[in-house]
Scaffold this active site. Structure first.
Site, PDB file in Angstrom:
ATOM      1  N   SER A   1       0.871  -1.170   0.000  1.00  0.00           N
ATOM      2  CA  SER A   1       0.000   0.000   0.000  1.00  0.00           C
ATOM      3  C   SER A   1       0.906   1.217   0.000  1.00  0.00           C
ATOM      4  CB  SER A   1      -0.863   0.010   1.250  1.00  0.00           C
ATOM      5  OG  SER A   1      -1.375   1.301   1.471  1.00  0.00           O
TER       6      SER A   1
ATOM      7  N   TYR B   1      -1.292  -1.999  10.259  1.00  0.00           N
ATOM      8  CA  TYR B   1      -1.406  -2.122   8.804  1.00  0.00           C
ATOM      9  C   TYR B   1      -0.121  -1.665   8.117  1.00  0.00           C
ATOM     10  CZ  TYR B   1      -3.383  -1.561   4.106  1.00  0.00           C
ATOM     11  OH  TYR B   1      -3.624  -1.667   2.764  1.00  0.00           O
TER      12      TYR B   1
END
Lengths: 274, 271
Positions: free
Chosen positions: A143, A156
């Site tokens: 990401s 995350y």
């Protein structure tokens, strides 16, 4: 994006795709299948799998990527039936948005088990086969948050930074064996990765209203990914705003500080430091 | 100074050196590691410096042990002032040699130990409203290092935590530091997980890269000085600062190192 540019790339190729039941995975499954690949669509969520359009070259596999033994068993079966695996999409991932002080050990572990060990289990099962066959391509989904950092998403970003690091070191190793490794860094993609139960201590709408960039559709994201994969690109970063963020996070990370403060705001309302 | 420090990975390497570097009369140092004997030897040295040493022989990769330690420690000292997370375990070898079990073992030591430190000790310091959390990563985590891929990737994971957490901690009065050491001569090489290669070929390969190894004492001094200067990100020695700076911009420079590393391992295979 020009879809015909990769149409022949995937024809007849054996693909393992994790997290295929929703979001980008679902879009990837549909497009790979359309491009003539034999897709093993892996997901832990059977409802998600049953929502995929069935066909002869799409095989739904109900599998928890954190279960190393089951993963290995599944890969052995694919090898037995098809001889080799051409593509592994390490796409399965979950998120969690919360002030780190509100995240328990178990919540950290639950996320990292999927986002880190799920990838490790895939690599451990599939990569040696690719080395043996002297061909293959592993696509690791990270990401853009991995490089920018993302206040309220420490677990995350930990997992996605791991994926960046993994790809960077594995790529030169794998090249020796004629195996490709690509890194995918999407910005905001409209998937079900952000839902109310993935947010601790804030209101979903308030969190959403603070997100500084527009969401792109899963289909658009999948298109970016497959175009990049077919060209064997090292890094697939999209949309343009993510490329800009990649640049900023290396050259001028301080410019991201206002965003980071914005992310924290809905989580800190009505809270006071002790 | 009656502050309470917690040091993980205290039995050897940077953790041990840091404990000795930081020990001051009146301080309490909680020494966390698996091996009791090593910790007890260190505890004596620390007590010679007038500090109080608490030997905590726990395995950070076993869930719940850190919480148990904290609950017990808070009975004797009211707060935890500083936490230095140094525990780590390295790996060398080609990725296709690592089983899922190997990955899982490294994951527990390098990732879950760090996240436990956050969910247990950072939370405690945040609740107190003050504290200092120091996370030790590695230069390899910034640059990549083929043939040490699992370790390297996990160290990048620790950097990922820092990138996000650094925006969160000041609100709770907690200072966060990230340490990025280059090559440090510690027992991490002795205790590393080797797959399809061994310690001597790895040390040879590192020597061929030409970067000098510093001692863990030098590393400990660099960390202490970095903290005293208020640096959030502490990178040393000097070549590590150059490499972390160029890593995102001149990947071809790193590619030269990658090639050198891979060639040195290929060489050792054939011999």
């Amino acid at each position: 994006m020009n879809r015909s540019s990769y149409n022949t790339t995937f024809e007849g190729k054996v693909v393992i795709l994790t997290g295929a039941g929703s979001g980008m995975g679902k879009a990837l499954a549909a497009m790979l299948q359309e491009a003539g690949a034999i897709v093993f669509a892996v997901d832990v969520n059977e409802d998600g799998l049953s929502s995929l359009t069935k066909s002869d070259n799409l095989i739904c596999v109900s599998l928890d990527v954190t279960d190393a033994e089951a993963y290995q068993g599944f890969v052995d079966e694919v090898i037995r039936d098809h001889g080799n695996i051409d593509y592994l999409f390490n796409n399965a991932g979950v998120t969690l948005l919360s002030d780190a002080v509100d995240i328990s050990s178990d919540q950290w572990k639950a996320l990292l088990d999927v986002n880190i060990m799920g990838v490790c289990n895939g690599i451990a099962a599939v990569y040696p086969q690719m080395v043996k066959a002297r061909k293959g391509h592993i696509i690791n989904t990270s990401s853009i948050a991995a490089v920018t950092g993302y206040a309220t998403a420490a677990p995350y970003t930990c997992s996605k930074a791991f994926v960046v690091g993994l790809t960077r070191s594995l790529r030169p190793e794998a090249k020796q064996h004629n195996v490709d490794v690509s890194l995918v860094c999407p910005g905001y993609v409209n998937t079900n990765i952000f839902t109310a139960d993935r947010i601790i201590g804030a209101d979903l709408d308030k969190v959403f209203s603070r997100m500084p960039f527009k969401f792109i559709s899963s289909e658009k994201a999948a298109d970016y990914i497959l175009a990049g994969v077919s060209r064997r690109k090292k890094k697939i970063i999209f949309p343009f705003s993510s490329k800009f963020l990649w640049f900023l996070s290396h050259w001028a990370p301080f410019m991201l500080a206002p965003f980071q403060r914005g992310f924290l705001k809905p989580f800190r309302e009505g809270k006071s430091p002790s | 100074m009656s502050s309470t420090l917690v040091i993980t990975g205290a039995s050897s390497g940077i953790g041990r050196a840091l404990a000795l570097e930081l020990a001051q009369p009146g301080m309490t140092l909680c020494l966390l590691a698996r091996r009791r004997e090593e910790l007890e030897i260190l505890a004596k040295e620390i007590e010679e410096r007038g500090a109080i040493a608490v030997v905590v022989p726990i395995d950070l990769s076993v869930r719940g042990q850190l919480q148990d330690f904290l609950d017990k420690q808070l009975e004797s000292t009211p707060v935890i002032d500083e936490v230095y997370h140094c525990a780590a375990s390295s790996s060398f070898g080609a990725v296709d040699q690592f089983s899922a079990k190997d990955w899982s073992e490294l994951y527990k030591v390098n990732i879950l130990s760090a996240t436990d430190v956050i969910s247990v000790l950072y939370r405690q310091m945040a609740a107190q409203g003050h504290g200092r959390l120091v996370l030790v990563s590695s230069l390899a985590g910034c640059t990549g290092y083929p043939m040490a891929t699992p370790y390297t990737a996990m160290k990048e994971g620790v950097i990922g935590i820092y990138r996000s957490l650094r925006h969160e901690t000041s609100y709770y009065g907690v200072k966060l530091h990230l340490v990025i050491p280059g090559f440090v001569k510690t027992s991490i090489y002795e205790k590393a997980m080797y797959r399809g290669c061994n310690e001597s070929s790895t040390m040879e390969s590192i020597a061929k890269l030409g970067f000098p190894m510093i001692s863990s004492e030098q590393a400990a001094i660099a960390i202490r000085e970095g903290i005293e200067r208020g640096k959030a990100c502490i990178i040393f020695p000097f070549y590590a600062r150059i490499l972390t700076f160029i890593a995102p911009w001149m990947p071809f420079v790193l590619a030269l190192f990658y090639r050198k590393i891979l060639a040195s391992y290929r060489g050792s295979d054939s011999s």
